[in-house]
Design a protein around this motif. Structure first.
Motif, PDB file in Angstrom:
ATOM      1  N   LEU A  73       0.844  -1.194   0.000  1.00 48.92           N
ATOM      2  CA  LEU A  73       0.000   0.000   0.000  1.00 48.92           C
ATOM      3  C   LEU A  73       0.885   1.251   0.000  1.00 48.92           C
ATOM      4  CD1 LEU A  73      -2.555  -1.072   2.770  1.00 48.92           C
ATOM      5  CD2 LEU A  73      -2.719  -1.458   0.308  1.00 48.92           C
ATOM      6  N   PHE A  74       0.275   2.391  -0.355  1.00 45.77           N
ATOM      7  CA  PHE A  74       0.998   3.654  -0.472  1.00 45.77           C
ATOM      8  C   PHE A  74       0.229   4.766   0.214  1.00 45.77           C
ATOM      9  CE2 PHE A  74       1.091   7.674  -2.908  1.00 45.77           C
ATOM     10  CZ  PHE A  74       2.414   8.027  -2.747  1.00 45.77           C
ATOM     11  N   ASN A  92       3.240  11.179   3.677  1.00 40.25           N
ATOM     12  CA  ASN A  92       4.592  10.881   4.154  1.00 40.25           C
ATOM     13  C   ASN A  92       5.439  10.171   3.101  1.00 40.25           C
ATOM     14  OD1 ASN A  92       4.279  11.634   7.137  1.00 40.25           O
ATOM     15  ND2 ASN A  92       2.577  10.232   6.820  1.00 40.25           N
ATOM     16  N   LYS A  93       4.832   9.944   1.917  1.00 37.24           N
ATOM     17  CA  LYS A  93       5.510   9.255   0.815  1.00 37.24           C
ATOM     18  C   LYS A  93       6.108   7.932   1.300  1.00 37.24           C
ATOM     19  CE  LYS A  93       6.484  13.333  -1.988  1.00 37.24           C
ATOM     20  NZ  LYS A  93       5.729  14.294  -1.173  1.00 37.24           N
ATOM     21  N   GLN A  94       5.219   7.050   1.779  1.00 36.16           N
ATOM     22  CA  GLN A  94       5.651   5.789   2.372  1.00 36.16           C
ATOM     23  C   GLN A  94       4.894   4.606   1.768  1.00 36.16           C
ATOM     24  OE1 GLN A  94       6.702   7.247   6.918  1.00 36.16           O
ATOM     25  NE2 GLN A  94       4.674   6.473   6.477  1.00 36.16           N
ATOM     26  N   TYR A  95       5.552   3.455   1.811  1.00 38.17           N
ATOM     27  CA  TYR A  95       4.918   2.196   1.444  1.00 38.17           C
ATOM     28  C   TYR A  95       4.613   1.410   2.716  1.00 38.17           C
ATOM     29  CZ  TYR A  95       6.578   3.082  -3.324  1.00 38.17           C
ATOM     30  OH  TYR A  95       6.810   3.627  -4.554  1.00 38.17           O
ATOM     31  N   LEU A  96       3.491   0.695   2.709  1.00 29.49           N
ATOM     32  CA  LEU A  96       3.067  -0.100   3.858  1.00 29.49           C
ATOM     33  C   LEU A  96       2.632  -1.470   3.369  1.00 29.49           C
ATOM     34  CD1 LEU A  96       0.664   2.632   5.263  1.00 29.49           C
ATOM     35  CD2 LEU A  96       2.956   2.212   6.126  1.00 29.49           C
ATOM     36  N   ASN A  97       2.599  -2.459   4.288  1.00 35.71           N
ATOM     37  CA  ASN A  97       1.939  -3.704   3.920  1.00 35.71           C
ATOM     38  C   ASN A  97       0.552  -3.718   4.548  1.00 35.71           C
ATOM     39  OD1 ASN A  97       2.256  -4.518   6.617  1.00 35.71           O
ATOM     40  ND2 ASN A  97       4.180  -5.577   6.182  1.00 35.71           N
ATOM     41  N   ILE A  98      -0.267  -4.741   4.231  1.00 37.51           N
ATOM     42  CA  ILE A  98      -1.685  -4.677   4.606  1.00 37.51           C
ATOM     43  C   ILE A  98      -1.962  -5.092   6.039  1.00 37.51           C
ATOM     44  CG2 ILE A  98      -2.459  -5.038   2.239  1.00 37.51           C
ATOM     45  CD1 ILE A  98      -3.182  -7.924   3.041  1.00 37.51           C
ATOM     46  N   GLY A  99      -1.029  -5.756   6.694  1.00 35.43           N
ATOM     47  CA  GLY A  99      -1.303  -6.173   8.071  1.00 35.43           C
ATOM     48  C   GLY A  99      -2.157  -7.433   8.123  1.00 35.43           C
TER      49      GLY A  99
END
Length: 429
Positions: free
Chosen positions: A402-403, A407-414
């Motif tokens: 995910l984006f 904050n211009k960051q990438y995340l995973n879905i959890g």
């Protein structure tokens, strides 16, 4: 030739040989990786045309009904449409109680709830405002917006106040495009420069098909920087928590996180890739991609009227970030990903992507700076090991990236935090 000249020539050839060896080593590794990917990732199964653009943000839409009573409805078909002026879209079926309210008031609010509110949010999506006061049922507090003719619940950490700009009938759903006039965020969830702090907000997402809610996962890296290295130690500081209610941070599009995708096109006979995260569902069979007009890929989509949408996993992220930073006008990105062609022409599908959709262009909605492409999936290809026994997509195995723009960051879905349309029954409201 003098001895001095001979030495210079020898040194030149020695340096040139070292450089050639380095490039040859890199090429061999790339070919090796390419072969390994063929063995590991080429087992896909077509599951037909569908809007498997997961995960989608879970939001709550606020309106006033015909009796001027505040009403809240949970929705997941929402996305970013434009940056300047900030615009978002929410797609609803005509049968919903909220549909006519938006058309009548020309305004609505969009709240981003916290994962701790998943039971209440699920309730707002299951029940209808025609039959009951849903806000009272979950013991929340409705407040009238001072900017638009629509309410919101104070308990939700993020509120976007929107003026209806346009509505577009697409089929089963109507896409409502709203200009964000203001965003209110709990002060405890704001970092420096009025940037939302997702660690405090804790938004959660929805998986179409599986009908599951997912909490936000871990921080993965900074967008437009992670492509440089995966080993960089990123300094990520959190502000100390301050116990205050919402703070007005102005008309900021805060409808994040969104899924990271790589869009595949063909321009002048050459494959081109671009990282697109301003993307969302607007119907059960329609997806919208919001792309700045300066992007090279737009030409391929407009000319061919076909494209691919490929979900990105963590092991694809470095190269996905790379194709989002460099433009196809100057850089040949055709060999970044191994790909194959499905039924549609000019819609290359990334072999390594666990979910790849070949799509047909249906319509284009243009704003000041963006082309918003409305596309219809024709075929969806899924890695076989990402399917359940009954043939549906297992989103936990896909684990898409995910984006979030602020904050211009990438995340995973959890992790999965509950089944939608059923969660509210398990928890006391």
């Amino acid at each position: 030739m003098s001895n001095k000249s001979t030495n210079y020539v020898l040194k030149f050839f020695q340096i040139a040989t070292k450089i050639m060896n380095i490039f040859q080593s890199y090429a061999n590794n790339f070919i090796k990786d390419d072969k390994e990917r063929k063995v590991t990732y080429n087992m896909k199964k077509s599951v037909g045309a569908n809007t498997f653009l997961f995960n989608t943000p879970t939001v709550v839409v606020g309106t006033y009904d015909i009796h001027e009573r505040p009403n809240m409805m949970t929705a997941a078909w929402a996305g970013v449409v434009n940056s300047r002026p900030p615009m978002i879209s929410v797609s609803l079926r005509e049968a919903t109680y909220t549909h006519s309210a938006i058309l009548r008031k020309k305004a609505f609010t969009v709240a981003i709830p916290s994962s701790s509110q998943v039971a209440e949010v699920d309730y707002l999506g299951v029940k209808s405002g025609r039959d009951e006061d849903k806000i009272a049922a979950i013991h929340y507090t409705a407040k009238k917006s001072e900017i638009v003719d629509a309410p919101y619940c104070e308990e939700f950490p993020v509120i976007l106040e929107c003026r209806l700009v346009e509505s577009k009938e697409l089929g089963l759903h109507t896409m409502f495009i709203g200009e964000v006039l203001d965003v209110k965020i709990d002060e405890i969830a704001i970092k420096e420069n009025n940037i939302p702090d997702l660690e405090q907000i804790k938004p959660f997402s929805y998986s179409p098909g599986a009908r599951e809610y997912y909490s936000q996962g871990n921080f993965l890296g900074n967008a437009h920087k992670i492509w440089k290295t995966l080993e960089e130690d990123i300094d990520y500081n959190e502000d100390p928590a301050i116990e205050f209610p919402h703070k007005n941070i102005g008309p900021v599009v805060a409808l994040y996180p969104t899924p990271v995708t790589v869009v595949g096109t063909v321009i002048d006979g050459k494959v081109n890739w671009i990282n697109i995260a301003h993307i969302g569902l607007i119907s059960h069979d329609r997806i919208m991609l919001s792309m700045n007009r300066s992007h090279y890929s737009n030409h391929g989509i407009i000319i061919n009227e076909t494209l691919s949408i490929n979900l990105v996993t963590e092991d694809m992220l470095v190269w996905a970030d790379y194709v989002g930073v460099y433009s196809g006008t100057k850089t040949d990105k055709s060999k970044v990903f191994e790909y194959y062609n499905g039924e549609l022409s000019n819609a290359p599908l990334i072999t390594k992507s666990p979910v790849a959709m070949e799509c047909q262009l249906v319509d284009t909605y243009s704003t000041e700076e963006h082309d918003n492409f409305i596309v219809k999936p024709i075929n969806t290809y899924v890695h076989k090991d990402c399917l359940t026994l009954d043939g549906t997509i297992d989103y936990e195995k896909v684990n898409p990236v995910l984006f979030e723009m602020p904050n211009k960051q990438y995340l995973n879905i959890g992790k999965v935090i509950g089944k939608c349309w059923d969660k509210y029954k398990a928890d006391k409201i």
